[in-house]
Motif scaffolding. Structure first.
Motif, PDB file in Angstrom:
ATOM      1  N   MET A   1       0.844  -1.130  -0.109  1.00  0.00           N
ATOM      2  CA  MET A   1      -0.024  -0.215  -0.039  1.00  0.00           C
ATOM      3  C   MET A   1       1.033   1.284   0.105  1.00  0.00           C
ATOM      4  SD  MET A   1      -3.026  -0.926  -0.273  1.00  0.00           S
ATOM      5  CE  MET A   1      -4.189   0.166   0.259  1.00  0.00           C
ATOM      6  N   PHE A   2       1.996   1.191   0.708  1.00  0.00           N
ATOM      7  CA  PHE A   2       2.865   2.414   0.620  1.00  0.00           C
ATOM      8  C   PHE A   2       3.462   2.614  -0.662  1.00  0.00           C
ATOM      9  CE2 PHE A   2       3.401   2.226   5.285  1.00  0.00           C
ATOM     10  CZ  PHE A   2       3.094   3.769   5.568  1.00  0.00           C
ATOM     11  N   ASP A   3       3.875   1.438  -1.536  1.00  0.00           N
ATOM     12  CA  ASP A   3       4.481   1.317  -2.715  1.00  0.00           C
ATOM     13  C   ASP A   3       3.790   2.019  -3.753  1.00  0.00           C
ATOM     14  OD1 ASP A   3       6.806   0.269  -1.716  1.00  0.00           O
ATOM     15  OD2 ASP A   3       6.448  -1.679  -2.764  1.00  0.00           O
ATOM     16  N   LEU A   4       2.463   1.725  -3.731  1.00  0.00           N
ATOM     17  CA  LEU A   4       1.198   2.270  -4.339  1.00  0.00           C
ATOM     18  C   LEU A   4       1.165   3.718  -4.168  1.00  0.00           C
ATOM     19  CD1 LEU A   4      -1.557  -0.496  -3.924  1.00  0.00           C
ATOM     20  CD2 LEU A   4      -0.230   0.100  -6.129  1.00  0.00           C
ATOM     21  N   GLN A   5       1.356   4.202  -3.072  1.00  0.00           N
ATOM     22  CA  GLN A   5       1.415   5.909  -2.860  1.00  0.00           C
ATOM     23  C   GLN A   5       2.537   6.419  -3.708  1.00  0.00           C
ATOM     24  OE1 GLN A   5       0.553   6.931   1.606  1.00  0.00           O
ATOM     25  NE2 GLN A   5       0.090   4.381   1.712  1.00  0.00           N
ATOM     26  N   VAL A   6       3.809   5.572  -3.524  1.00  0.00           N
ATOM     27  CA  VAL A   6       4.813   6.216  -4.247  1.00  0.00           C
ATOM     28  C   VAL A   6       4.363   6.268  -5.751  1.00  0.00           C
ATOM     29  CG1 VAL A   6       7.315   5.809  -4.793  1.00  0.00           C
ATOM     30  CG2 VAL A   6       6.429   5.373  -2.446  1.00  0.00           C
ATOM     31  N   LEU A   7       4.132   5.182  -6.000  1.00  0.00           N
ATOM     32  CA  LEU A   7       3.756   5.442  -7.866  1.00  0.00           C
ATOM     33  C   LEU A   7       2.556   6.653  -7.927  1.00  0.00           C
ATOM     34  CD1 LEU A   7       3.255   1.453  -8.725  1.00  0.00           C
ATOM     35  CD2 LEU A   7       4.901   3.207  -9.191  1.00  0.00           C
ATOM     36  N   ALA A   8       1.582   6.697  -7.067  1.00  0.00           N
ATOM     37  CA  ALA A   8       0.507   7.611  -7.276  1.00  0.00           C
ATOM     38  C   ALA A   8       1.233   9.094  -7.318  1.00  0.00           C
ATOM     39  CB  ALA A   8      -0.467   7.500  -6.298  1.00  0.00           C
ATOM     40  N   TRP A   9       2.221   9.304  -6.433  1.00  0.00           N
ATOM     41  CA  TRP A   9       2.776  10.587  -6.502  1.00  0.00           C
ATOM     42  C   TRP A   9       3.823  10.771  -7.545  1.00  0.00           C
ATOM     43  CZ3 TRP A   9       3.526  11.356  -0.417  1.00  0.00           C
ATOM     44  CH2 TRP A   9       2.551  11.834   0.084  1.00  0.00           C
TER      45      TRP A   9
END
Length: 443
Positions: free
Chosen positions: A281-289
């Motif tokens: 879920m944290f990695d998805l946040q990195v990708l989203a930003w």
């Protein structure tokens, strides 16, 4: 004078039923000679990570003030990124009283007093993330992204006459409109990179697709012909990260599918391990930003009153009962291990933001992330001396590597007001704020 048409910042690779936003590239900078070496206008991002049930504040609070020296036991996982972290001591959520788990969650981003009701006439306040999203989200695919770790939301009355809606939702777009969070990584991935539709439609579409990148490979090939070596490397690195997340989601789905035992409560694609789920879920946040799909994210790392057990910590007791420790030293020590484990996951996230290049800096430079809880001492359900820290934001003027202890108790709303200001959202007042936090940011 040489003129060259710049690649638009909002550039997508598009395929059949899928689109993929690109990270910031040199080719997106206007290429007139006077601007060729000038970074593109920085993008401001704002994130919030919530932990439930406070912490052992004695093992959280660093010694001394000013420069952040030796880290406390709970904060020790931040050692490699501490120069980007500011710890704030002596903040409170006055509107969270009388002390409850519901008000702890509800007031964390709203600094508002939740209406005491078990019915659907709930009322809170617009949360700080949604105020930011109204401005920062104008140019992005998603105005904001709401994430959580718990797959099921409870209904009815959850805590001393408060409706469960107050514990279920961190984000509220209005005093009467809570925004549900998504905990299923596959559906989060689809919301970021898919073409819309209901959650059921997106889940079905994922099963028909082998890979998002397969649908955009022609665009990737065409784009590669127009980019310089540095941009090609950035795109390649970004696509490798997308591929990695995608493959991890697929592996998690296969692991569940191959399990002969029925598990109807676990949606396909959710890693069995809490730590693996949280990291994904944290990695998805990195990708989203990185893809500029959204600039505002909230993440409920665990839910108030959670009875989750964290075997990674060596503690076999569930979290919520430990938080009612009655000052038993053994129970407090166990709770502190859970607190430290949550911080370790956040530290990994901060490190990944730091390692992700953007323009002349990193994603961490352009992003401000607040981490903490709406509760101080969980044993007495108070909302004073909250565990709060802020990471990143050097491009916004944030000074890291410090411990700030306020002489007089400071409303947490003052921090919200300050963070809004530094990402370009100007307000005179937020909730019960009494002013900006002097000294938190450079002038």
């Amino acid at each position: 004078m040489i003129f060259k048409k710049a690649l638009p910042r909002r550039t997508f690779l598009r395929g059949v039923g899928a689109s993929l936003a690109l990270p910031l590239l040199d080719a997106m900078v206007p290429a007139m000679t006077a601007q060729a070496a000038t970074p593109a206008a920085p993008v401001r991002r704002l994130g919030f990570v919530f932990i439930p049930m406070g912490c052992d504040i004695t093992r959280w609070t660093p010694a001394g003030t000013g420069t952040l020296g030796d880290l406390s036991p709970i904060l020790s996982p931040l050692a490699k990124v501490k120069e980007h972290v500011t710890v704030l001591t002596n903040t409170e959520l006055q509107n969270a009283y009388p002390g409850t788990h519901s008000s702890s969650n509800a007031a964390f981003l709203s600094a508002a007093r939740p209406k005491h009701t078990e019915s659907s006439d709930y009322y809170l306040g617009t949360t700080v993330d949604q105020i930011a999203a109204k401005q920062l989200g104008r140019e992005t695919q998603l105005p904001s992204l709401e994430l959580a770790m718990d797959m099921l939301q409870t209904a009815g009355q959850c805590d001393n006459g408060f409706a469960c809606v107050y514990q279920n939702n961190l984000s509220w777009s209005s005093p009467t409109t809570p925004l549900p969070a998504e905990a299923h990584p596959r559906l989060v991935f689809e919301s970021l990179f898919g073409d819309g539709g209901s959650k059921a439609d997106r889940a079905a579409a994922l099963r028909r697709r082998g890979s998002l990148l397969d649908f955009v490979k022609e665009d990737i090939a065409d784009l590669g012909k127009t980019l310089g070596p540095a941009d090609k490397a950035k795109v390649s690195e970004y696509l490798d990260a997308v591929r990695d997340v995608e493959q991890r989601i697929q592996r998690a789905a296969k692991a569940v599918a191959d399990n002969p035992l029925p598990d109807l409560d676990r949606p396909v694609g959710v890693p069995a391990s809490y730590a693996d789920h949280a990291r994904l879920m944290f990695d998805l946040q990195v990708l989203a930003w990185q893809g500029d799909v959204t600039r505002v994210i909230t993440f409920q790392l665990a839910r108030e009153t959670s009875n989750r057990v964290y075997p990674e910590t060596g503690v076999s007791d569930p979290h919520h009962p430990l938080s009612h420790h009655g000052n038993d030293p053994a129970k407090v020590a166990k709770m502190a291990k859970i607190n430290q484990f949550h911080v370790s996951l956040f530290a990994e996230f901060v490190a990944k933001l730091k390692a992700t290049k953007e323009g002349a800096g990193t994603l961490l430079d352009q992003s401000v992330v607040m981490y903490g809880s709406g509760m101080g001492n969980p044993n007495v359900h108070d909302h004073t001396n909250l565990p709060i820290l802020v990471a990143g934001g050097s491009a916004c003027g944030l000074k890291g590597g410090r411990h700030i202890r306020f002489e007089k108790v400071a409303p947490l709303a003052n921090l919200h007001l300050t963070l809004l200001d530094k990402v370009g959202v100007r307000l005179d007042k937020f909730a019960d704020s009494s002013g900006h936090m002097d000294g938190l940011f450079s002038l």
